[in-house]
Scaffold this motif. Structure first.
Motif, PDB file in Angstrom:
ATOM      1  N   ALA A  75       0.847  -1.194   0.000  1.00 51.83           N
ATOM      2  CA  ALA A  75       0.000   0.000   0.000  1.00 51.83           C
ATOM      3  C   ALA A  75       0.877   1.236   0.000  1.00 51.83           C
ATOM      4  O   ALA A  75       1.861   1.305   0.746  1.00 51.83           O
ATOM      5  N   MET A  76       0.516   2.208  -0.820  1.00 50.96           N
ATOM      6  CA  MET A  76       1.283   3.445  -0.898  1.00 50.96           C
ATOM      7  C   MET A  76       1.131   4.247   0.385  1.00 50.96           C
ATOM      8  O   MET A  76       0.022   4.457   0.890  1.00 50.96           O
ATOM      9  N   GLY A  77       2.254   4.664   0.951  1.00 52.97           N
ATOM     10  CA  GLY A  77       2.215   5.454   2.171  1.00 52.97           C
ATOM     11  C   GLY A  77       2.785   6.833   1.949  1.00 52.97           C
ATOM     12  O   GLY A  77       2.227   7.639   1.201  1.00 52.97           O
ATOM     13  N   GLY A  78       3.951   7.099   2.570  1.00 52.83           N
ATOM     14  CA  GLY A  78       4.551   8.410   2.442  1.00 52.83           C
ATOM     15  C   GLY A  78       5.312   8.576   1.144  1.00 52.83           C
ATOM     16  O   GLY A  78       5.414   7.670   0.327  1.00 52.83           O
ATOM     17  N   THR A  79       5.863   9.763   1.000  1.00 55.52           N
ATOM     18  CA  THR A  79       6.561  10.099  -0.250  1.00 55.52           C
ATOM     19  C   THR A  79       8.051  10.321  -0.018  1.00 55.52           C
ATOM     20  O   THR A  79       8.728  10.897  -0.861  1.00 55.52           O
ATOM     21  N   SER A  80       8.561   9.882   1.125  1.00 57.37           N
ATOM     22  CA  SER A  80       9.973  10.098   1.419  1.00 57.37           C
ATOM     23  C   SER A  80      10.501   8.927   2.239  1.00 57.37           C
ATOM     24  O   SER A  80       9.864   7.878   2.341  1.00 57.37           O
ATOM     25  N   TRP A  81      11.628   9.119   2.873  1.00 54.19           N
ATOM     26  CA  TRP A  81      12.271   8.052   3.643  1.00 54.19           C
ATOM     27  C   TRP A  81      11.401   7.584   4.802  1.00 54.19           C
ATOM     28  O   TRP A  81      10.652   8.360   5.387  1.00 54.19           O
ATOM     29  N   CYS A  82      11.555   6.297   5.156  1.00 54.35           N
ATOM     30  CA  CYS A  82      10.810   5.741   6.283  1.00 54.35           C
ATOM     31  C   CYS A  82      11.791   5.088   7.256  1.00 54.35           C
ATOM     32  O   CYS A  82      12.478   4.132   6.903  1.00 54.35           O
ATOM     33  N   PHE A  83      11.880   5.631   8.452  1.00 50.10           N
ATOM     34  CA  PHE A  83      12.734   5.066   9.489  1.00 50.10           C
ATOM     35  C   PHE A  83      11.916   4.393  10.590  1.00 50.10           C
ATOM     36  O   PHE A  83      12.463   3.824  11.526  1.00 50.10           O
ATOM     37  N   TRP A 125       6.161   8.447   8.376  1.00 44.53           N
ATOM     38  CA  TRP A 125       7.156   8.685   7.333  1.00 44.53           C
ATOM     39  C   TRP A 125       7.805  10.044   7.584  1.00 44.53           C
ATOM     40  O   TRP A 125       7.263  10.884   8.323  1.00 44.53           O
ATOM     41  N   THR A 126       8.946  10.245   6.969  1.00 42.55           N
ATOM     42  CA  THR A 126       9.613  11.540   7.137  1.00 42.55           C
ATOM     43  C   THR A 126       8.958  12.652   6.331  1.00 42.55           C
ATOM     44  O   THR A 126       9.458  13.776   6.297  1.00 42.55           O
ATOM     45  N   ASP A 127       7.820  12.363   5.667  1.00 43.16           N
ATOM     46  CA  ASP A 127       7.057  13.416   4.979  1.00 43.16           C
ATOM     47  C   ASP A 127       6.114  14.134   5.938  1.00 43.16           C
ATOM     48  O   ASP A 127       5.181  14.815   5.520  1.00 43.16           O
ATOM     49  N   SER A 128       6.354  13.938   7.279  1.00 41.01           N
ATOM     50  CA  SER A 128       5.611  14.654   8.327  1.00 41.01           C
ATOM     51  C   SER A 128       4.183  14.150   8.499  1.00 41.01           C
ATOM     52  O   SER A 128       3.298  14.914   8.911  1.00 41.01           O
ATOM     53  N   ASN A 129       3.959  12.867   8.227  1.00 42.19           N
ATOM     54  CA  ASN A 129       2.627  12.310   8.400  1.00 42.19           C
ATOM     55  C   ASN A 129       2.684  10.973   9.151  1.00 42.19           C
ATOM     56  O   ASN A 129       3.650  10.211   9.015  1.00 42.19           O
ATOM     57  N   LEU A 130       1.627  10.718   9.917  1.00 44.16           N
ATOM     58  CA  LEU A 130       1.376   9.405  10.498  1.00 44.16           C
ATOM     59  C   LEU A 130       0.253   8.776   9.679  1.00 44.16           C
ATOM     60  O   LEU A 130      -0.768   9.409   9.416  1.00 44.16           O
ATOM     61  N   TYR A 131       0.455   7.506   9.267  1.00 41.73           N
ATOM     62  CA  TYR A 131      -0.512   6.824   8.412  1.00 41.73           C
ATOM     63  C   TYR A 131      -1.154   5.666   9.169  1.00 41.73           C
ATOM     64  O   TYR A 131      -0.524   5.037  10.029  1.00 41.73           O
ATOM     65  N   ALA A 132      -2.426   5.384   8.824  1.00 41.53           N
ATOM     66  CA  ALA A 132      -3.140   4.237   9.368  1.00 41.53           C
ATOM     67  C   ALA A 132      -3.661   3.391   8.207  1.00 41.53           C
ATOM     68  O   ALA A 132      -4.237   3.927   7.243  1.00 41.53           O
ATOM     69  N   PHE A 133      -3.425   2.070   8.286  1.00 42.53           N
ATOM     70  CA  PHE A 133      -3.857   1.140   7.242  1.00 42.53           C
ATOM     71  C   PHE A 133      -4.709   0.026   7.856  1.00 42.53           C
ATOM     72  O   PHE A 133      -4.481  -0.388   9.000  1.00 42.53           O
ATOM     73  N   THR A 134      -5.675  -0.454   7.082  1.00 38.74           N
ATOM     74  CA  THR A 134      -6.463  -1.606   7.515  1.00 38.74           C
ATOM     75  C   THR A 134      -5.637  -2.878   7.322  1.00 38.74           C
ATOM     76  O   THR A 134      -4.647  -2.879   6.582  1.00 38.74           O
TER      77      THR A 134
END
Length: 472
Positions: free
Chosen positions: A24-32, A47-56
């Motif tokens: 699933a597509m998440g952020g648009t930059s590095w993920c640590f 992600w380092t794109d300044s967002n927290l993501y939630a996935f089912t």
């Protein structure tokens, strides 16, 4: 299902056999950040794109929440579903629907938050502090970590103790009120891995030079020496059901037996000698070995340590002076007439006197062969650390003292060592109850301690080693 994110902007789900289940597509930059899974199966990831993501669990994106800064740590989830995540110089609390509950200003956060049973949130910061926050978002306290950056995640023991490593190469232990219990020095390399705690309370942490450390709950080493696993260790220790320790480093995945580290460190001249009367299971074995390695104490020519022997005032002057890192001095004229320049302890007594660690008697003598009491040992430690005097904790512990005539009475504020004992308890030098044989349980929950009696060599080693592992 195994979830992992990569720097291509996708979150991947794999079956147990390695087959890809979905991406699933998440952020648009590095993920640590590592994925964190909620009770309902929702996967949270920053992600380092300044967002927290939630996935089912099926891979559909539920929402994304802006945090204003790159998310480099893994989210932590409270029992009520609140998600805590660090971003930039702030700790965010996000509701399960993605809305923001609150934000708390801290320093830059590189480690994840940890949540205690009472809901308190702990997080270490690049501003050199450990923070504690209430579930409401109000700050509880912050405690300095030796003036060093904190880059890892706190670990919380069942008794509420918080363990965290800092960039001054030390592992710290804090009480739930923010006071420091002790600090454990490592070999001069960064502690970037989160500590892990086993069922017996032993704390494990790896360092950037490939050393794995095992520390007891009181701050003493569990192993006589750290275990060398090659180069830098990058992960916290995962503890298997059988006690096996697993962790990753730059040379691969390591599996270690916690009880008997393998491979065994190669003996070297810097390793402590074995004493005939101090077996590895002895209550003060680790503390004695620590001080031997530090050059503070040594055994006798017959290969014994004599742990139950009383410490003389001359011996204690040497032990206290060297533990604090000072050296002996040899003035032309002696301070005490009974410690002349040809006395074996002359330089140590003079050095300890110069540093204000020991004092003479009203008649001007030092009485070097006299025995030092437990109360005197605690007093010297408190003075050496310049800790403010305090009464014992409230309510005060029910301490009973053994008198020189064999009688027993309660500790009283009129005792000259009353506040020194209070500080020793509050600072963790004297722990009550203690698993060591320093106190004797009495009816009604009281503890009998012979503070006026001679201090055994083993117990003095315990007190000095505890002081050595604590910040001033």
């Amino acid at each position: 299902t195994i979830y992992a994110a990569f720097d291509d902007g996708y979150l991947y789900a794999f079956l147990a056999d390695g087959t890809q289940k979905w991406k699933a597509m998440g952020g648009t930059s590095w993920c640590f950040s590592s994925p964190t899974i909620s009770y309902d199966g929702t996967i949270y990831l920053g992600w380092t794109d300044s967002n927290l993501y939630a996935f089912t669990p099926g891979g559909a994106k539920k929402w994304q929440a802006a945090t204003g800064g790159g998310v480099e740590s893994s989210p932590a989830i409270a029992t009520d579903g609140t998600i805590y995540v660090g971003s930039g110089a702030n700790l965010f609390a996000i509701n399960p629907d993605g809305s923001q509950r609150w934000v708390l200003a801290t320093g830059a956060l590189f480690g994840s938050a940890s949540i205690a049973l009472d809901g308190t949130i702990y997080v270490g910061s690049a501003d050199k502090n450990l923070y504690a926050a209430n579930p409401s978002g109000s700050p509880k306290w912050k405690a300095p970590c030796g003036g060093a950056i904190v880059n890892n995640t706190p670990a919380i023991a069942p008794d509420g103790t918080i363990y965290i490593g800092a960039d001054d190469f030390r592992l710290y232990a804090f009480r739930p009120d923010g006071s420091q219990k002790w600090s454990f020095p490592t070999g001069g390399e960064l502690l970037r891995c989160a500590p892990s705690i086993d069922a017996d309370g032993i704390v494990y942490v790896g360092s950037n030079d490939g050393q794995l450390y095992a520390v007891r709950p009181d701050g003493s080493p569990y192993w006589p020496a750290p275990l060398s696993l090659g180069k830098a260790l990058h992960s916290e220790v995962v503890i298997g059901a059988d006690g096996t320790l697993y962790l990753c480093g730059s040379e691969g995945l390591h599996a270690v037996s916690a009880a008997t580290p393998s491979p065994t460190p190669t003996p070297s001249p810097t390793q402590p000698p074995a004493f005939l009367d101090v077996p590895t299971g002895f209550y003060a074995y680790n503390e004695i070995m620590d001080l031997v390695l530090a050059g503070v104490i040594q055994g006798y020519p017959d290969g014994s340590f004599r742990p139950a022997s009383a410490v003389t005032r001359a011996e204690f002057a040497k032990m206290a002076l060297l533990t604090l890192g000072y050296g002996p001095t040899s003035p032309a004229s002696p301070t005490f007439p009974d410690v002349p320049p040809d006395h074996w302890a002359y330089g140590y007594v003079e050095g300890a006197s110069l540093q204000g660690l020991v004092k003479g008697y009203p008649d001007g003598t030092y009485r070097p062969e006299g025995q030092v009491s437990l109360a005197e040992v605690l007093t010297v430690i408190v003075r050496a650390r310049a800790w403010p005097l305090q009464d014992p904790p409230s309510p005060p512990p029910e301490l009973l003292l053994r008198e020189t005539d064999g009688g027993i009475r309660a500790l009283h504020s009129s005792d000259w060592f009353y506040q020194f004992v209070g500080v020793s308890i509050l600072r963790g030098i004297l722990t009550l109850p203690d698993y060591r044989p320093i106190t004797e349980p009495r009816p009604g929950g009281a503890l009998l301690i012979d503070l006026k009696g001679p201090a055994p060599r083993a117990q003095v080693a315990v007190f000095l080693d505890r002081m050595l592992r604590m910040a001033p």
